[in-house]
Motif scaffolding. Structure first.
Motif, short mmCIF file in Angstrom:
data_model
loop_
_atom_site.label_atom_id
_atom_site.label_comp_id
_atom_site.label_asym_id
_atom_site.label_seq_id
_atom_site.Cartn_x
_atom_site.Cartn_y
_atom_site.Cartn_z
N PHE A 181 0.85 -1.19 0.00
CA PHE A 181 0.00 0.00 0.00
C PHE A 181 0.88 1.24 0.00
CE2 PHE A 181 0.89 -0.40 4.51
CZ PHE A 181 0.91 0.90 4.99
N GLY A 182 0.45 2.25 -0.71
CA GLY A 182 1.17 3.51 -0.74
C GLY A 182 0.56 4.49 0.24
N SER A 183 1.38 5.41 0.73
CA SER A 183 0.90 6.46 1.64
C SER A 183 1.65 7.74 1.32
CB SER A 183 1.15 6.06 3.10
OG SER A 183 2.47 6.36 3.48
N PRO A 184 1.22 8.86 1.90
CA PRO A 184 1.93 10.13 1.66
C PRO A 184 3.32 10.20 2.26
CG PRO A 184 -0.33 10.53 2.33
CD PRO A 184 -0.06 9.08 2.58
N ILE A 237 -2.66 -8.89 10.05
CA ILE A 237 -2.07 -9.10 8.72
C ILE A 237 -0.81 -8.26 8.57
CG2 ILE A 237 -4.27 -9.65 7.63
CD1 ILE A 237 -4.36 -6.79 6.56
N ASP A 238 -0.01 -8.61 7.58
CA ASP A 238 1.20 -7.85 7.25
C ASP A 238 1.06 -7.30 5.85
OD1 ASP A 238 2.74 -8.30 9.63
OD2 ASP A 238 3.02 -10.38 8.97
N LEU A 239 1.14 -5.97 5.75
CA LEU A 239 1.11 -5.30 4.45
C LEU A 239 2.45 -4.60 4.22
CD1 LEU A 239 -2.43 -3.64 4.69
CD2 LEU A 239 -1.84 -5.73 3.46
N GLN A 240 2.85 -4.49 2.98
CA GLN A 240 4.11 -3.85 2.65
C GLN A 240 3.89 -2.36 2.40
OE1 GLN A 240 5.98 -5.36 -0.88
NE2 GLN A 240 7.79 -4.06 -0.68
N HIS A 241 4.56 -1.53 3.15
CA HIS A 241 4.38 -0.08 3.02
C HIS A 241 5.35 0.50 1.99
CE1 HIS A 241 5.08 4.20 4.62
NE2 HIS A 241 3.97 4.19 3.92
N ILE A 242 4.78 1.29 1.07
CA ILE A 242 5.58 2.01 0.07
C ILE A 242 5.36 3.50 0.30
CG2 ILE A 242 6.10 2.34 -2.37
CD1 ILE A 242 6.52 -0.54 -1.43
N PRO A 243 6.33 4.19 0.90
CA PRO A 243 6.13 5.62 1.17
C PRO A 243 6.34 6.48 -0.08
CG PRO A 243 8.29 4.93 1.93
CD PRO A 243 7.61 3.68 1.43
N TYR A 244 5.50 7.48 -0.24
CA TYR A 244 5.62 8.45 -1.33
C TYR A 244 5.77 9.83 -0.72
CZ TYR A 244 4.08 5.03 -4.83
OH TYR A 244 3.99 3.93 -5.68
N ARG A 245 6.12 10.78 -1.53
CA ARG A 245 6.18 12.17 -1.07
C ARG A 245 4.87 12.85 -1.44
NH1 ARG A 245 10.57 13.62 1.32
NH2 ARG A 245 12.52 12.50 1.01
N GLY A 246 3.84 12.53 -0.68
CA GLY A 246 2.52 13.07 -0.94
C GLY A 246 1.56 12.00 -1.42
N GLY A 247 0.27 12.28 -1.25
CA GLY A 247 -0.74 11.31 -1.64
C GLY A 247 -0.93 11.18 -3.13
N LEU A 280 -2.90 -0.84 -3.53
CA LEU A 280 -3.67 -0.10 -2.52
C LEU A 280 -3.04 1.25 -2.22
CD1 LEU A 280 -4.19 -2.88 0.20
CD2 LEU A 280 -5.93 -2.02 -1.37
N VAL A 281 -3.88 2.15 -1.73
CA VAL A 281 -3.38 3.43 -1.25
C VAL A 281 -4.17 3.83 0.00
CG1 VAL A 281 -4.96 4.85 -2.65
CG2 VAL A 281 -2.76 5.79 -1.91
N ALA A 282 -3.50 4.47 0.92
CA ALA A 282 -4.13 5.00 2.13
C ALA A 282 -3.92 6.51 2.14
CB ALA A 282 -3.52 4.37 3.37
N VAL A 283 -5.00 7.25 2.04
CA VAL A 283 -4.94 8.72 2.04
C VAL A 283 -6.20 9.25 2.70
CG1 VAL A 283 -3.44 9.09 0.02
CG2 VAL A 283 -5.88 8.70 -0.30
N ASN A 284 -6.28 10.57 2.85
CA ASN A 284 -7.53 11.11 3.39
C ASN A 284 -8.59 11.13 2.30
OD1 ASN A 284 -7.78 13.81 2.07
ND2 ASN A 284 -5.90 14.27 3.20
N ALA A 285 -9.82 11.20 2.74
CA ALA A 285 -10.96 11.05 1.83
C ALA A 285 -10.96 12.06 0.70
CB ALA A 285 -12.26 11.16 2.62
N LEU A 286 -10.52 13.29 0.99
CA LEU A 286 -10.56 14.34 -0.02
C LEU A 286 -9.73 13.99 -1.25
CD1 LEU A 286 -11.34 17.22 -0.88
CD2 LEU A 286 -9.34 18.05 0.38
#
Length: 321
Positions: A153-156, A175-185, A199-205
Motif C-alpha cells: 500500500f502507498g501512503s503520503p 495481517i502484514d502489508l508492505q508499506h511504500i512511502p511516497y512524497r505526498g498522496g 492499494l493506497v491509504a490517504v484522506n478522503a478528499l
C-alpha cells in the motif's frame, strides 16, 4: 493590610486584568499557522474557520503556511510566539505523533501548547485499483493472510497519518502489508490507478475525484460513521472492526501561556462557527464532519493519540522520511 488581604487583592487585580484583556481581544489580526502547503485539507479547514472567526470577532484572520520537517517548523514557531492569542496553529495528527517519530522529541504537546478547540475530522480511506481482486476489507484480509507481506500500500510518506492508520489497522486485523512511502498522496494515487500498486491509504478528499471517475474503489473509510462523500463505502466498524478509528483530525492550539480568558473566548467563537451551515458544508466537501466539544475533550484526544502513536512507532520501528 494583613497578608491574606494583600494576597486577595493581588488575585482580584489579576482576575480583573485577565478579564480586561479578554474583553479587548482581539484588537489586531490573528495569525493561524499551518504546517502544510496551501491548498491541502488542513489549509482549507484553517481558512474556513478563519473566515468565520474574522466575521464574528471583527478582525482579520490570516493563514500562515509553514511547511517542512513534518510540521515541526510550524509547531516550533507557535511555541516560541508571544502567548497573547494572536498566534494560533491549525494542527492535525502529526502534532501527537511527532513526539515519538522524531528523537529527541522536538516539543512536548502538553507542556508547550494549550488545546483551544477540536474542529473536525476526515476519515482515512483504503482504496484499491478498480481492477483489484478484492472489493471489501474482508477479501483484502483473506488475500493478505494467504500471502503475508505480499500486498503493498502507498501512503503520503513514512510517519504520515494514513501510514500510521494502516499500520494500526493491519495490527488489529492480524495481517502484514508492505508499506511504500511516497512524497505526498497524489503520486501514490497515480501509481495505484496505473496498476503499479494495489492499494493506497490517504484522506478522503484526495480519493474523491478518482472514486467518482471509477479509477479507484474505496474498500472502507476508517471512521465510526459513513462519509458524506462516500455514502456507499462501509466504515471499518461495518467491516468487522468495531471500536477502531483512524481519522485525520483538525484542531486549534495556542502557546501554553496564553491567558485562560482568551483561550475560553476563542473556544466559544469556534464552537459558534462549527454550528454554521457554511462551515459544516465546507467540512462535508472535504469528506469530513465538524466535531464540537470542550477544550478539555481536545486535550484528552491529544494525550490519547500521543500514547497510541508512541506505542505503534516503538513496536513497528517507524521512522520519518
Amino acid at each position: 493590610m494583613n497578608f491574606a488581604t494583600r494576597v486577595g487583592a493581588v488575585l482580584l487585580m489579576g482576575l480583573v486584568s485577565c478579564q480586561t484583556v479578554a474583553q479587548a481581544y482581539p484588537s489586531k489580526p490573528i495569525k493561524v499557522v499551518v504546517g502544510y502547503a496551501a491548498g491541502g485539507a488542513v489549509d482549507v479547514v484553517a481558512r474556513t474557520i478563519g473566515q468565520s472567526l474574522s466575521s464574528s470577532m471583527g478582525q482579520a484572520v490570516i493563514v500562515d503556511n509553514k511547511p517542512g520537517a513534518g510540521t515541526n517548523i510550524a509547531v516550533k514557531s507557535v511555541i516560541s510566539a508571544e502567548p497573547d492569542g494572536y498566534t494560533l496553529m491549525m494542527a492535525a495528527n502529526a502534532l501527537a505523533a511527532n513526539m515519538s517519530l522524531y528523537q529527541p522529541a522536538p516539543f512536548d504537546v502538553e507542556r508547550d501548547l494549550v488545546a483551544v478547540s477540536l474542529i473536525g475530522r476526515v476519515p482515512v480511506v483504503i482504496a484499491a485499483n478498480a481492477a483489484a481482486p478484492y472489493t471489501n476489507i474482508k477479501q483484502l484480509i483473506e488475500a493478505a493472510k494467504g500471502k503475508p507481506n505480499s500486498i503493498a500500500f502507498g501512503s503520503p510518506g513514512n510517519g504520515s497519518t494514513p501510514h500510521l492508520a494502516i499500520e494500526l489497522f493491519a495490527r488489529a486485523a492480524g495481517i502484514d502489508l508492505q508499506h511504500i512511502p511516497y512524497r505526498g498522496g497524489s503520486p501514490a494515487i497515480t501509481d495505484v490507478i496505473g496498476g503499479q500498486l494495489p492499494l493506497v491509504a490517504v484522506n478522503a478528499l484526495e480519493v474523491l475525484p478518482h472514486a467518482k471517475s471509477g479509477k479507484l474503489k474505496v474498500l472502507a473509510v476508517l471512521s465510526p460513521n459513513r462519509s458524506a462523500i462516500f455514502s456507499e463505502a462501509p466504515t471499518i466498524a461495518e467491516s468487522g472492526f468495531s471500536g477502531f478509528e483512524a481519522s485525520v483530525w483538525y484542531g486549534l492550539v495556542a502557546p501554553a501561556a496564553t491567558p485562560k480568558p482568551i483561550v475560553n473566548k476563542l473556544h466559544a467563537e469556534v464552537q459558534k462557527a462549527l454550528q454554521t451551515q457554511e462551515v459544516r458544508d465546507r467540512m462535508n466537501a472535504v469528506g469530513g464532519e465538524v466535531v464540537p466539544g470542550s477544550a478539555e475533550m481536545f486535550a484528552n484526544l491529544l494525550r490519547a493519540e500521543r500514547q497510541r502513536y508512541a506505542k505503534l512507532v516503538r513496536e513497528a520501528h517507524i521512522q520519518p522520511d
